[in-house]
Enzyme design. Structure first.
Site, short mmCIF file in Angstrom:
data_model
loop_
_atom_site.label_atom_id
_atom_site.label_comp_id
_atom_site.label_asym_id
_atom_site.label_seq_id
_atom_site.Cartn_x
_atom_site.Cartn_y
_atom_site.Cartn_z
N SER A 1 2.72 31.73 60.30
CA SER A 1 2.35 33.15 60.12
C SER A 1 3.57 34.00 59.77
CB SER A 1 1.60 33.69 61.34
OG SER A 1 2.22 33.41 62.56
N GLY B 1 6.80 31.15 64.19
CA GLY B 1 8.18 30.73 63.93
C GLY B 1 8.19 29.81 62.74
N LEU B 2 9.36 29.43 62.33
CA LEU B 2 9.51 28.54 61.18
C LEU B 2 8.85 27.19 61.42
CD1 LEU B 2 13.28 29.22 60.43
CD2 LEU B 2 11.34 29.90 58.99
N GLY C 1 9.10 24.34 66.88
CA GLY C 1 8.64 23.92 68.21
C GLY C 1 7.40 24.66 68.67
N LYS C 2 6.72 25.34 67.76
CA LYS C 2 5.50 26.08 68.11
C LYS C 2 4.44 25.16 68.69
CE LYS C 2 4.81 27.42 63.93
NZ LYS C 2 5.92 26.63 63.37
N SER C 3 4.10 24.13 67.93
CA SER C 3 3.04 23.22 68.38
C SER C 3 3.44 22.44 69.62
CB SER C 3 2.67 22.24 67.26
OG SER C 3 2.08 22.95 66.18
#
Length: 180
Positions: A86, A12-13, A17-19
């Site tokens: 990614s 995601g951008l 909130g990925k991490s």
């Protein structure tokens, strides 16, 4: 007992909130007795991919390196939690092939550009909008959302804890994690 490796790949951008979601998932997996390898984009950039820039070639190289490490961990039965922007679909698909179909869980953290720009924790979006940062994903370089992710999570109306539960439920439903 669920056995075998898997890679949970958060994409995601920047600022989506990925991490944060990955950090919520890891202790839940560990509480279930699983050993987890965490591959966070920011950390990887300081060690495994130090010296790479942010043009398309270097971004793809970074993602492939992380994918290679993830595939090796999965091949040996481990769980990987990877959190990387990614941005390019084709490169994520290459990683899916490296890891192996059924073992690569693509999790799209779908947070609108307007929201991540409001968050802008690191100040990257403001600098990209000011022209100080070139080739910034979402501003001057594209982010290609997954077409068929295994999971789509939203962070605008769902907590990291709830999203982490969704990941665990998905892993259970696929037989990659024993029910609690």
């Amino acid at each position: 007992m669920a056995e075998g490796g898997a890679c949970i790949w958060f994409t995601g951008l920047s600022g989506s909130g990925k991490s944060t979601t990955a950090e919520a998932v890891v202790p839940l997996l560990e509480a279930r007795g699983r050993v987890v390898t965490v591959l966070d984009g920011d950390v990887v950039r300081t060690h495994l991919s130090k010296g790479l820039g942010f043009d398309r070639e270097d971004r793809d190289t970074n993602v492939r390196r992380v994918g290679y490490v993830a595939a090796e961990v999965v091949r040996h039965g481990g769980l990987v939690v990877a959190a990387l922007v990614s941005p390019y679909r084709q490169t994520r698909d290459e990683v899916r092939e490296m890891v192996g179909e059924g073992r690569f869980i693509e999790v799209f953290v779908d947070t609108p550009l307007s929201v991540v720009e409001e968050r802008d924790v690191k100040g990257w979006y403001a600098r990209a909008r000011a022209g100080e940062v070139k080739e910034f994903t979402g501003v001057s370089d594209p982010y290609e959302p997954p077409e068929s992710p295994e999971l789509t999570l939203r962070t605008t109306d769902t907590t990291p804890s709830d999203n982490a539960q969704s990941v665990l439920e998905y892993l259970e439903s696929r037989g990659l994690l024993d029910p609690a």
